[in-house]
Design a protein around this motif. Structure first.
Motif: not given
Length: 140
Positions: A82-84, A89-92, A98-102, A126-127
């Motif tokens: 949770t901290t990192y 919602d933040v994960k999504e 990251l998907n956009l960067s990929y 990251g993904l």
């Protein structure tokens, strides 16, 4: 890709000592820690994910004040996630970025192959750290 302390993320580590977490690049550390636990103590991984286990506390550890009140490895692991990683919602949102960067990944004009590979590995780690694994056929 280097951390703020200057050490290389990809340097070798002992197979008998867990990877050290200095607060930087949590997804990379998380993947390494999961692999370390699973490869050395596979049954312990179930305990870390599902509980209960009383963690050992060492003086001088950076996260001890935050974690000292926890009574199980599961509580510590969940708090680190949770901290990192943040809430769901933040994960999504992170997964989306990251998907956009990929999907838009390409070599930058001023970068060499090593820097490009490090940047690509950072996106993939990251993904993976957020539970989003890209199939091998899509990586090509």
């Amino acid at each position: 890709m280097t951390s703020t302390s200057g050490s290389n993320f990809y340097e070798s580590q002992s197979i008998t000592k867990p990877p050290f977490f200095n607060g930087d690049n949590y997804p990379y550390w998380k993947n390494r820690m999961m692999l370390f636990i699973k490869s050395n103590y596979y049954q312990v991984w179930d305990v870390v994910k599902d509980g209960p286990f009383i963690p050992m506390k060492r003086e001088g550890d950076r996260l001890i004040p935050k974690m000292s009140s926890y009574t199980s490895a599961k509580e510590v692991w969940d708090t680190l996630e949770t901290t990192y990683e943040g809430t769901n919602d933040v994960k999504e949102t992170k997964i989306g970025l990251l998907n956009l960067s990929y999907e838009n990944f390409k070599m930058e004009p001023d970068e060499n192959v090593t820097k490009m590979f490090d940047r690509f590995s950072f996106i993939l780690n990251g993904l993976k750290g957020l539970g989003e694994v890209i199939p091998g056929d899509k990586l090509v």
